[in-house]
Design an enzyme around this catalytic site. Structure first.
Site, PDB file in Angstrom:
ATOM      1  N   TYR A   1      31.242  42.841  29.478  1.00  0.00           N
ATOM      2  CA  TYR A   1      30.090  42.518  28.626  1.00  0.00           C
ATOM      3  C   TYR A   1      30.043  43.355  27.352  1.00  0.00           C
ATOM      4  CZ  TYR A   1      28.325  40.077  32.794  1.00  0.00           C
ATOM      5  OH  TYR A   1      28.186  39.244  33.878  1.00  0.00           O
TER       6      TYR A   1
ATOM      7  N   LYS B   1      38.980  43.697  41.944  1.00  0.00           N
ATOM      8  CA  LYS B   1      39.963  42.605  42.006  1.00  0.00           C
ATOM      9  C   LYS B   1      41.323  43.243  41.725  1.00  0.00           C
ATOM     10  CE  LYS B   1      40.896  38.150  42.275  1.00  0.00           C
ATOM     11  NZ  LYS B   1      40.832  37.435  43.565  1.00  0.00           N
TER      12      LYS B   1
ATOM     13  N   ASP C   1      36.282  38.357  45.751  1.00  0.00           N
ATOM     14  CA  ASP C   1      36.126  37.014  46.337  1.00  0.00           C
ATOM     15  C   ASP C   1      35.793  37.119  47.823  1.00  0.00           C
ATOM     16  OD1 ASP C   1      38.643  38.161  46.332  1.00  0.00           O
ATOM     17  OD2 ASP C   1      39.757  36.283  46.204  1.00  0.00           O
TER      18      ASP C   1
ATOM     19  N   ASP D   1      26.741  41.903  38.515  1.00  0.00           N
ATOM     20  CA  ASP D   1      25.752  40.950  38.025  1.00  0.00           C
ATOM     21  C   ASP D   1      25.645  39.791  39.017  1.00  0.00           C
ATOM     22  OD1 ASP D   1      24.070  39.507  36.428  1.00  0.00           O
ATOM     23  OD2 ASP D   1      25.508  39.117  34.827  1.00  0.00           O
TER      24      ASP D   1
ATOM     25  N   ASP E   1      22.707  39.336  42.558  1.00  0.00           N
ATOM     26  CA  ASP E   1      21.843  38.159  42.708  1.00  0.00           C
ATOM     27  C   ASP E   1      22.092  37.478  44.053  1.00  0.00           C
ATOM     28  OD1 ASP E   1      20.599  38.480  40.319  1.00  0.00           O
ATOM     29  OD2 ASP E   1      21.125  36.514  39.500  1.00  0.00           O
TER      30      ASP E   1
END
Ligand code: NAD
Length: 384
Positions: A166, A217, A249, A273, A277
């Site tokens: 980001y 990852k 994943d 992020d 959630d």
């Protein structure tokens, strides 16, 4: 006037980090940012609870109200003024409700109320975002998952907040002709950026069930391989905390398959992020989700929800996310672990007795207003 002892206690208190315990009374100055929409309503209840904690346990919390967001745009023409920022910087903690609303939706990106949040996070150096996902036994039926999968779920997701995809440069678009483009975002992490947030995770785990799951990852990304190396290295200083690594994943799947296996999760900005959630939805309503952003000298505490303009001013807002954010402040800024637990236990008991705001109401429960919910929690704290 503070005595020398009080001054020493005050400077001690400012440096309290996750994992340390405060003894003795706290005398703290809190910057209070009610913001817009339901913000002032839920903040009123949050402050009521901090006052009750002060009364019950002998601490002093001074509240300094600071205008941000749409309210500040109306009064001063900007969502975060230099004065507001200075007031936050010199406080011991920042307590924010929510900003924004349709009235300010058409302003340019620099003038929108949400700009105040980014400005505060950046200026205060808040690199670690903590979002607990704890299933309240009384609300277990409200989740979309099966109760047997959710029983006892208590996860703390720590998301790196100021680095990664980001913020990385270069970013942008390059025209390739004939209406085609190449878009670029860059994922960068430095050793220090990883070290500090991973340390925050280990410190938090020490106060919980002593397990950290670092999510990356590493089978594909170089930044993840560095992340994994640093997490392993930092972990050597915490022999009492178990460290496991998990690919993102797989983590997305495990959160739904067997969420009870997690204690503290730590991960980079974008993975965090998304996963925070996902973890939050295990527990149901947005009105129940607290958060803390740590990093610099002054930390910030806020509910995860927005300003909910659709229910503002109607006494319908759930104040529990704000109240539970206040509990996180007691824990992480002031080292008041038992007081934090007292607030969390009070919320649990009020829910167990059947009190609900409209967003979490079910058949057979007692529907109460924002203020009545705050009063119930306050009473539980004072009578415990
Ligand atoms: P929202 O979180 O405000 O509301 C989403 C839905 O959840 C609404 O139906 C709302 O009524 C409900 N809800 C939210 N909090 C609740 C609570 N405490 N009790 C009961 N119900 C609750 O998100 P939105 O509608 O997308 O955004 C509204 C405004 O808030 C926008 O201006 C947005 O930019 C802003 N926003 C601010 C923050 C923040 O201040 N941190 C975060 C998200 C959105």
């Amino acid at each position: 006037m503070k005595t020398a002892g009080e001054k020493a206690a005050a400077s001690e208190k400012k440096t309290v980090a996750a994992g340390r315990s405060q003894t003795g009374p706290v005398d703290a100055a809190i910057a209070v940012l009610p913001g817009d929409g339901i913000g002032p309503e839920v903040m009123q209840e949050g402050l009521k609870i901090l006052e009750a904690v002060g009364e019950r346990y002998g601490h002093r919390f001074k509240f300094n109200r600071v205008m941000v967001g749409g309210a500040s745009i109306d009064a001063h023409g900007a969502p975060l003024t230099d004065e507001a920022l200075a007031a936050c910087r010199k406080s011991d903690a920042v307590y924010l409700a929510a900003v924004g609303g349709p009235k300010w939706d058409n302003l340019g990106p620099e003038r929108r109320p949400e700009k105040a949040l980014l400005g505060l996070r950046k200026a205060l150096g808040l690199y670690a975002n903590l979002r607990p996902a704890k299933v309240e036994p009384a609300l277990i039926e409200a989740s979309t998952l099966k109760p047997e999968a959710l029983k006892g779920v208590d996860i703390l997701v720590i998301r790196e907040l100021t680095g990664g995809l980001y913020f990385g440069r270069p970013r942008g678009r390059e025209p390739l002709g004939e209406g085609q483009f190449r878009a670029v975002d860059t994922l960068i992490y430095t050793t220090e950026e990883i070290q500090r947030v991973v340390k925050t995770a280990f410190e938090a785990a020490r106060k919980r069930r002593k397990k950290v799951t670092s999510i990356d990852k590493a089978n594909v990304l170089e930044s993840s391989r560095l992340w994994r190396e640093i997490a392993t290295e930092v972990g050597k200083s915490y022999p009492d905390v178990a460290l496991e690594h998990m690919l993102v994943d797989n983590a997305a799947m495990q959160l739904i398959r067997n969420p009870r296996q997690f204690d503290v999760i730590v991960t980079e900005n974008m993975f965090g992020d998304i996963l925070s959630d996902e973890a939050a939805m295990l527990t149901g309503s947005l009105g129940m989700q607290p958060s803390a952003s740590l990093g610099g000298k002054v930390a910030m505490y806020e509910p995860s929800h927005g300003s909910a303009p659709d229910i503002a001013g109607q006494g319908k807002a759930n104040p529990l996310a704000t109240i539970l954010s206040g509990a996180m402040m007691l824990r992480y800024s002031f080292g008041l672990e038992s007081e934090a637990q007292a607030v969390e236990a009070a919320v649990e008991r009020v829910l167990a007795r059947g009190y609900r705001t409209a967003d979490i109401a079910q058949p057979g429960t007692i529907q109460v207003s924002t203020r009545e919910m705050g009063d119930q929690v306050r009473q539980e704290i004072l009578e415990a």
